[in-house]
Design a protein around this motif. Sequence first.
Motif, PDB file in Angstrom:
ATOM      1  N   ARG A 366      46.180  43.571  37.661  1.00  0.00           N
ATOM      2  CA  ARG A 366      46.931  42.695  38.546  1.00  0.00           C
ATOM      3  C   ARG A 366      47.525  43.465  39.734  1.00  0.00           C
ATOM      4  N   ASP A 367      47.654  44.798  39.583  1.00  0.00           N
ATOM      5  CA  ASP A 367      48.175  45.604  40.680  1.00  0.00           C
ATOM      6  C   ASP A 367      47.178  45.738  41.824  1.00  0.00           C
ATOM      7  N   TYR A 368      45.928  45.334  41.591  1.00  0.00           N
ATOM      8  CA  TYR A 368      44.878  45.535  42.583  1.00  0.00           C
ATOM      9  C   TYR A 368      44.270  44.213  43.045  1.00  0.00           C
ATOM     10  N   GLY A 369      44.977  43.114  42.887  1.00  0.00           N
ATOM     11  CA  GLY A 369      44.468  41.843  43.391  1.00  0.00           C
ATOM     12  C   GLY A 369      44.455  40.781  42.315  1.00  0.00           C
ATOM     13  N   ALA A 370      43.921  39.614  42.693  1.00  0.00           N
ATOM     14  CA  ALA A 370      43.872  38.474  41.777  1.00  0.00           C
ATOM     15  C   ALA A 370      42.482  38.244  41.207  1.00  0.00           C
ATOM     16  N   PHE A 371      41.584  39.194  41.354  1.00  0.00           N
ATOM     17  CA  PHE A 371      40.221  38.987  40.857  1.00  0.00           C
ATOM     18  C   PHE A 371      40.149  38.916  39.339  1.00  0.00           C
ATOM     19  N   ILE A 372      41.212  39.360  38.641  1.00  0.00           N
ATOM     20  CA  ILE A 372      41.231  39.244  37.186  1.00  0.00           C
ATOM     21  C   ILE A 372      41.109  37.781  36.754  1.00  0.00           C
ATOM     22  N   ASP A 373      41.615  36.868  37.589  1.00  0.00           N
ATOM     23  CA  ASP A 373      41.507  35.442  37.264  1.00  0.00           C
ATOM     24  C   ASP A 373      40.057  34.993  37.265  1.00  0.00           C
ATOM     25  N   SER A 374      39.279  35.477  38.228  1.00  0.00           N
ATOM     26  CA  SER A 374      37.849  35.143  38.276  1.00  0.00           C
ATOM     27  C   SER A 374      37.115  35.747  37.089  1.00  0.00           C
ATOM     28  N   LEU A 375      37.474  36.977  36.724  1.00  0.00           N
ATOM     29  CA  LEU A 375      36.826  37.622  35.579  1.00  0.00           C
ATOM     30  C   LEU A 375      37.078  36.844  34.303  1.00  0.00           C
ATOM     31  N   LYS A 376      38.287  36.349  34.124  1.00  0.00           N
ATOM     32  CA  LYS A 376      38.613  35.588  32.907  1.00  0.00           C
ATOM     33  C   LYS A 376      37.770  34.318  32.794  1.00  0.00           C
ATOM     34  N   LEU A 377      37.339  33.803  33.928  1.00  0.00           N
ATOM     35  CA  LEU A 377      36.474  32.621  33.919  1.00  0.00           C
ATOM     36  C   LEU A 377      34.997  32.991  33.750  1.00  0.00           C
ATOM     37  N   GLY A 378      34.722  34.280  33.597  1.00  0.00           N
ATOM     38  CA  GLY A 378      33.341  34.729  33.421  1.00  0.00           C
ATOM     39  C   GLY A 378      32.557  34.808  34.710  1.00  0.00           C
ATOM     40  N   GLU A 379      33.234  34.870  35.846  1.00  0.00           N
ATOM     41  CA  GLU A 379      32.563  34.900  37.139  1.00  0.00           C
ATOM     42  C   GLU A 379      32.137  36.327  37.507  1.00  0.00           C
ATOM     43  N   PHE A 380      30.902  36.454  37.916  1.00  0.00           N
ATOM     44  CA  PHE A 380      30.365  37.720  38.434  1.00  0.00           C
ATOM     45  C   PHE A 380      30.960  37.948  39.826  1.00  0.00           C
ATOM     46  N   ILE A 381      31.540  39.120  40.075  1.00  0.00           N
ATOM     47  CA  ILE A 381      32.265  39.376  41.314  1.00  0.00           C
ATOM     48  C   ILE A 381      31.534  40.444  42.134  1.00  0.00           C
ATOM     49  N   ALA A 382      31.267  40.113  43.404  1.00  0.00           N
ATOM     50  CA  ALA A 382      30.689  41.081  44.347  1.00  0.00           C
ATOM     51  C   ALA A 382      31.440  40.939  45.664  1.00  0.00           C
ATOM     52  N   ILE A 383      32.237  41.930  46.020  1.00  0.00           N
ATOM     53  CA  ILE A 383      33.066  41.891  47.224  1.00  0.00           C
ATOM     54  C   ILE A 383      32.611  42.987  48.181  1.00  0.00           C
ATOM     55  N   ALA A 384      32.212  42.582  49.410  1.00  0.00           N
ATOM     56  CA  ALA A 384      31.705  43.539  50.396  1.00  0.00           C
ATOM     57  C   ALA A 384      32.842  44.297  51.080  1.00  0.00           C
ATOM     58  N   ASP A 385      33.994  43.645  51.263  1.00  0.00           N
ATOM     59  CA  ASP A 385      35.129  44.286  51.943  1.00  0.00           C
ATOM     60  C   ASP A 385      36.410  43.692  51.360  1.00  0.00           C
ATOM     61  N   VAL A 386      37.179  44.517  50.669  1.00  0.00           N
ATOM     62  CA  VAL A 386      38.377  44.014  49.992  1.00  0.00           C
ATOM     63  C   VAL A 386      39.408  43.518  51.001  1.00  0.00           C
ATOM     64  N   ARG A 387      39.315  43.946  52.257  1.00  0.00           N
ATOM     65  CA  ARG A 387      40.279  43.479  53.265  1.00  0.00           C
ATOM     66  C   ARG A 387      40.032  42.019  53.649  1.00  0.00           C
ATOM     67  N   LEU A 388      38.802  41.540  53.408  1.00  0.00           N
ATOM     68  CA  LEU A 388      38.423  40.207  53.869  1.00  0.00           C
ATOM     69  C   LEU A 388      38.359  39.178  52.761  1.00  0.00           C
ATOM     70  N   ASP A 389      38.468  39.566  51.507  1.00  0.00           N
ATOM     71  CA  ASP A 389      38.392  38.633  50.388  1.00  0.00           C
ATOM     72  C   ASP A 389      39.810  38.207  50.003  1.00  0.00           C
ATOM     73  N   ALA A 390      40.009  36.902  49.831  1.00  0.00           N
ATOM     74  CA  ALA A 390      41.348  36.375  49.548  1.00  0.00           C
ATOM     75  C   ALA A 390      41.925  36.926  48.247  1.00  0.00           C
ATOM     76  N   ARG A 391      41.051  37.281  47.299  1.00  0.00           N
ATOM     77  CA  ARG A 391      41.535  37.781  46.008  1.00  0.00           C
ATOM     78  C   ARG A 391      42.034  39.218  46.084  1.00  0.00           C
ATOM     79  N   THR A 392      41.666  39.935  47.165  1.00  0.00           N
ATOM     80  CA  THR A 392      42.001  41.366  47.228  1.00  0.00           C
ATOM     81  C   THR A 392      42.680  41.791  48.524  1.00  0.00           C
ATOM     82  N   ALA A 393      42.723  40.899  49.523  1.00  0.00           N
ATOM     83  CA  ALA A 393      43.231  41.303  50.839  1.00  0.00           C
ATOM     84  C   ALA A 393      44.655  41.857  50.763  1.00  0.00           C
ATOM     85  N   PHE A 394      45.511  41.212  49.935  1.00  0.00           N
ATOM     86  CA  PHE A 394      46.912  41.658  49.865  1.00  0.00           C
ATOM     87  C   PHE A 394      47.071  42.975  49.115  1.00  0.00           C
TER      88      PHE A 394
END
Length: 871
Positions: A366-394
């Motif tokens: 959780r210290d590195y973004g909200a992508f843990i929520d997507s993982l819990k739903l079983g979603e495959f995650i591929a992020i090209a730039d963490v600055r531009l993805d809403a789950r990781t930008a902050f």
Amino acid sequence: MEAASPEPPPFLSGGGELARLIARFDWASTGLGPIDQWHDHVKAATALMLRSQVPIVMLWGERGFMVYNDAYSHFSGLRHPQLLGSEVRKGWPEVADFNDQVMTVCLAGGHLRFEDQELILHRHNRAEQVWMNLDYSPLLDLSGQPVGVMAIVVETTAKVQALRKVHSERERMAQLFQQAPSFMTMLRGSSHVIELVNPNYLKLVGHRDVIGKTVAQALPDAVEQGYLQLLDEVYASGQAHSARGARYAAQAEPGGPVNTRYLDFVFQPLRNEAGEVDGIFVEGIDVTDRVQAEMKRDCLTVLGDRLAALSTPVELAHAASEILGEALKASRVGYGSIDNATETLTVDRDWAAPGVDSLAGTTRLRDYGAFIDSLKLGEFIAIADVRLDARTAFAAEALESKSARSFVNVPIMENGQLAAVFFVNCDRVREWEAEELSLIREVGQRTRVSVERARGHIALQESEARLREANETLEQKVEQRTAELMEIESHFRQAQKMEAIGQLTGGLAHDFNNLLGTISNSLQILKMRLTQGTTDGLERYIGMSEDSIRRAAALTHRLLAFSRRQTLDPKPIDANRLVQGMEDMIRRTMGPLIDIEVVGAGGLWFTKADASQLENSLLNLCINARDAMPEGGRLTIETANKWLDERAAGERSLPRGQYVSLCVTDTGTGMPADVIERIFDPFYTTKPLGMGTGMGLSMVYGFVRQSGGQVRVYSEVGMGTTMCLYLPRYLGPGVDEEEAPRPAPMQAGDGETILVVEDEWGIRVTIEEVLTDSGYHVLTADTGPAAMKILDSEARIDLLITDVGLPGGMNGRQVADAARIQRTGLKVLFITGYADNAAVGNGHLDPGMAVLTKPFEISGLSSRVKALLSP
């Protein structure tokens, strides 16, 4: 024409035959007077003209009477000699208007000159398009008045046509340059100024403004990756340079994602007229898809070999991470378990590139973004730039501090809960390619399976260790009984192990056969289309074949044999004849150090089995025997009839009865008892790493057991080994070997409606097209429920073709049974990659049903459909 004088006058001497023709012509009739009375200046002009090598014609008087030289006579073709003395207008009627203009201008004292003048002349009884350089000047009398025209005629037809051809070729080359499927550019000078590019080159470099700039100015990416140095070397040496699968990474725009491509290219030096290098021509093709496919294949091959050699979960996870990280040029790759309550990732050991910190230990995601929520739903995650993805930008700064500017996460789910994550990090912006994501997903799943299998094996070993410790404390009086129970348990565990792995390999083989079916059907359609002379749409089938080939595994055949789920073709076999047919090949395989003896039993019974599988099994046994005799020895192949009573059959785990035995005996090193116990285990081998897969004897065991027989090993260390195959006797009549059946011709339909149910897209498409081409109306579905919707409708259906293994909760047999309740007597054709019995339930087929095993001949499908639909 009439002979005015027997010989040419002196001023015409040396003029040859043309001079005699001029002398004989009745010039008086033209108004010019007799030839011997011509003025001296006319005679002089005529004499000069005759000696000239250039085509010259003189047009005398207002009517332009023609006098010309030998060169002009050749130019005029079949018009000579009728042209001599004729009026120019009548001599060349097709260009009369042109010559009228010439006469008018020159008789008025003017001059005319034409370069590459296009005219249509009839010189050889046909119209010819010609081009000429023409020079017209007036002929003057003694008083200086124009009395005629002198014309110098030089034909330039060949030159004009050659120039036009060159121009046409240049235009065609320019079109080819622009339309070429490869990328091309032309560089000039030692600084490599970009002079010319085609659209594919602009696409490669991100449609940048490059014309007129040097490579260093326009493509800093190329400079950083060493391509400018290669250009300098080619320019300096004058030697071409080529590369295959070269990596080129470029940003479409500054700060944007890096697009990695792989190229086959050549740098070809260009030379000026002096032979000096003054430029470089660059041509190549984008082979990214090919290279990535090869990378995936090689990566998975190495991964399989490494995982097979390791046993602990930590070693397995690290090996998979290292192989994938090096293949993808990533920053970090790892595998870790997830605690859903605390949302933490625990990594025992990951792989990291030089200079990149490890994530070993526990990390709060959780210290590195909200992508843990997507993982819990079983979603495959591929992020090209963490600055531009809403789950990781902050949390981009925190991620970048961990060398994770871009990343991929593969969630591992168990019972609907996130259990683990396989992750790939990259310290720069990266646009993940589809082939890379597919590879990451597959390696992640394989890692999970291998880790859990290793943990299960360790748990089993610990349980067995505790059991052995407990058994050691038992009373002496139960030791014998305990030993008997342990032996029974060992046999039972072996059977369970073989059955469990058989189920696994059967499923894998089913998928592989689907892929092989796609390849086979596509190739057959290609062959039919080419035979018909039709080439439209062939790329589609080539693409399907290439995609299936990349996905198909080389162990399909062995996995099916080992799992005892392969589709065999059992036929009555004379084992003696089979051994004789293989004897030469076995002798070549064994080599000169091994003596071979074949002992065939007289009156040998027939057995019923798949001949090719029995040949493979015999060859496997012989190769194992050869490897056991590195210094040479004797190999004996022996056949025999065997009566097994209750006791003998029980020792071999077979029903009592009659059997044919095929035994291979060597004088090699032999085997200890613990090796004999494991010899048929899949992937077990005593050979050095890389010298054997451990599947050979597993395949033999699976085939013989599926054929109703048994394999037995008799060996002692230093005393050699005997391996015997026991196959049931065939009580029917013997059958001679037959020639391989030729493919049946395609069978045409009569417009019947066929429902095709197949979850493999490639097979479904090829079946649909073949049946449609054969005259049938085809409906398709990819799952059992989807098929039932069609069957529940009012649509006419004459035949149901269905795969047995279907997704969606209904298999093919269930679909067929349900369909027959609604549509009594509906014809059904099952297609399957499993064995026939496994496909339809112990081989039970109702009337109007049939089975076709994958992969199958397209013509065989057509024939089977025609037979089922025939009344």
